[in-house]
Design a protein around this motif. Structure first.
Motif, PDB file in Angstrom:
ATOM      1  N   TYR A  53       0.844  -1.196   0.000  1.00 30.41           N
ATOM      2  CA  TYR A  53       0.000   0.000   0.000  1.00 30.41           C
ATOM      3  C   TYR A  53       0.878   1.246   0.000  1.00 30.41           C
ATOM      4  O   TYR A  53       1.663   1.471   0.937  1.00 30.41           O
ATOM      5  N   ASN A  54       0.766   2.047  -1.056  1.00 27.78           N
ATOM      6  CA  ASN A  54       1.533   3.285  -1.161  1.00 27.78           C
ATOM      7  C   ASN A  54       3.028   3.036  -0.976  1.00 27.78           C
ATOM      8  O   ASN A  54       3.701   3.691  -0.189  1.00 27.78           O
ATOM      9  N   VAL A  55       3.544   2.083  -1.711  1.00 22.37           N
ATOM     10  CA  VAL A  55       4.981   1.841  -1.683  1.00 22.37           C
ATOM     11  C   VAL A  55       5.577   2.253  -3.026  1.00 22.37           C
ATOM     12  O   VAL A  55       4.866   2.411  -4.019  1.00 22.37           O
ATOM     13  N   SER A  56       6.872   2.423  -3.060  1.00 23.14           N
ATOM     14  CA  SER A  56       7.571   2.686  -4.317  1.00 23.14           C
ATOM     15  C   SER A  56       8.883   1.933  -4.311  1.00 23.14           C
ATOM     16  O   SER A  56       9.435   1.604  -3.254  1.00 23.14           O
ATOM     17  N   ASN A  57       9.366   1.641  -5.521  1.00 23.92           N
ATOM     18  CA  ASN A  57      10.636   0.934  -5.678  1.00 23.92           C
ATOM     19  C   ASN A  57      10.636  -0.365  -4.878  1.00 23.92           C
ATOM     20  O   ASN A  57      11.538  -0.653  -4.095  1.00 23.92           O
ATOM     21  N   CYS A  58       9.614  -1.167  -5.113  1.00 22.92           N
ATOM     22  CA  CYS A  58       9.476  -2.440  -4.405  1.00 22.92           C
ATOM     23  C   CYS A  58       9.611  -3.581  -5.409  1.00 22.92           C
ATOM     24  O   CYS A  58       8.965  -3.567  -6.456  1.00 22.92           O
ATOM     25  N   ASP A  81      -1.877  -1.270  -4.007  1.00 24.07           N
ATOM     26  CA  ASP A  81      -2.919  -0.248  -3.957  1.00 24.07           C
ATOM     27  C   ASP A  81      -2.339   1.103  -3.559  1.00 24.07           C
ATOM     28  O   ASP A  81      -1.274   1.190  -2.949  1.00 24.07           O
ATOM     29  N   THR A  82      -3.057   2.158  -3.915  1.00 21.64           N
ATOM     30  CA  THR A  82      -2.758   3.511  -3.463  1.00 21.64           C
ATOM     31  C   THR A  82      -4.027   4.128  -2.901  1.00 21.64           C
ATOM     32  O   THR A  82      -5.115   3.582  -3.052  1.00 21.64           O
ATOM     33  N   ASP A  83      -3.871   5.281  -2.274  1.00 26.50           N
ATOM     34  CA  ASP A  83      -5.015   5.998  -1.727  1.00 26.50           C
ATOM     35  C   ASP A  83      -5.373   7.129  -2.679  1.00 26.50           C
ATOM     36  O   ASP A  83      -4.664   8.117  -2.773  1.00 26.50           O
ATOM     37  N   ASP A  84      -6.495   6.979  -3.404  1.00 26.25           N
ATOM     38  CA  ASP A  84      -6.891   8.024  -4.352  1.00 26.25           C
ATOM     39  C   ASP A  84      -7.965   8.931  -3.776  1.00 26.25           C
ATOM     40  O   ASP A  84      -8.581   9.710  -4.488  1.00 26.25           O
ATOM     41  N   THR A  85      -8.198   8.862  -2.462  1.00 23.90           N
ATOM     42  CA  THR A  85      -9.235   9.692  -1.856  1.00 23.90           C
ATOM     43  C   THR A  85      -8.684  10.978  -1.269  1.00 23.90           C
ATOM     44  O   THR A  85      -9.435  11.863  -0.875  1.00 23.90           O
ATOM     45  N   VAL A  86      -7.353  11.090  -1.180  1.00 25.73           N
ATOM     46  CA  VAL A  86      -6.739  12.277  -0.602  1.00 25.73           C
ATOM     47  C   VAL A  86      -5.642  12.776  -1.517  1.00 25.73           C
ATOM     48  O   VAL A  86      -5.127  12.055  -2.368  1.00 25.73           O
TER      49      VAL A  86
END
Length: 244
Positions: A53-58, A81-86
């Motif tokens: 969740y909301n990670v990068s370079n994994c 997944d990412t958070d597209d609500t904020v």
């Protein structure tokens, strides 16, 4: 769980590890590397065996995710997944790479990502899952090379779900090259209006429909089919010999 409120540059490395009856959830990390990690038989309320969740370079290499026992839609083998609500830092495109992973016998998808995810899948086997094998959704943009998706209850490679107005994407897009799908309802499937699959040098066989673009669109370049129905719906082929 490894969970931070803000993205951190700390590096998480997991190697040669087997977990049973529990899951791994990594969130808000800027660096993580998992190799030969096996997650089996978890009951989860969110995500799946392995939830990023909301990670990068994994990077995941030769990881196994299997047998989620939760019967709801959260039963993926690997879920990104990412958070597209904020807005702000939480609403970032994330990057991940899956190499030669095996995801099987899960209640929902073998692998699924969402929203602003940008994931590259290289090789691997996705089989016997309750819905799809590889399922980018709701604005995800994925590149898939040489993966095999077979004997899933729904579809092999499945671009689904129109993007939401919050995540800044116009399409759910998949580029698949050298992939093989067999033994399912659909080999390659783009059901919604804003879903696109470009399939290059791919093979589909033993499915009900090989390349199925219902409201979405599939562009097939030098692809082959030995299915009950080679193509259906909005499918564009490069030459008349494609899908033969």
């Amino acid at each position: 769980d490894i969970w931070y409120r803000k993205h951190t540059q700390k590096r998480i490395v997991l190697n040669n590890l087997e977990i049973r009856y529990a899951h791994i959830r990594l969130a808000y990390l800027a660096n993580c590397e998992l190799s030969d990690v096996r997650i089996k038989y978890p009951y989860v309320s969110i995500g799946g065996c392995l939830y990023l969740y909301n990670v990068s370079n994994c990077k995941l290499t030769k990881c196994e995710a299997c047998s989620v026992t939760n019967g709801q839609a959260v039963g993926d083998g690997i879920n990104v997944d990412t958070d597209d609500t904020v807005g702000g830092e939480n609403n970032l495109s994330l990057s991940a790479r899956l190499v030669d992973c095996w995801s099987h016998d899960n209640n929902d998808d073998g692998y699924s990502d969402h929203d602003r995810s940008e994931v590259t899948v290289v090789g691997g086997l996705y089989e016997f899952n309750g819905k799809g094998g590889i399922t980018p959704a709701y604005g995800a943009n994925d590149i898939i090379f040489n993966a095999v998706s077979r004997y899933n209850s729904g579809s092999g490679i499945f671009a689904t779900g129109n993007p939401t107005e919050n995540n800044g994407r116009l399409k759910t897009c998949v580029y698949a090259e050298g992939c093989v799908c067999y033994g399912q309802v659909n080999g390659f499937y783009a059901p919604e209006s804003e879903t696109i699959i470009q399939a290059v040098n791919c093979v589909s066989y033993g499915n009900n429909i090989g390349y199925n673009g219902t409201s979405g669109h599939i562009y097939a370049v030098n692809c082959k089919s030995n299915d009950a129905t080679a193509k259906s719906g909005n499918v564009t082929v490069q030459t008349v010999n494609d899908l033969n």
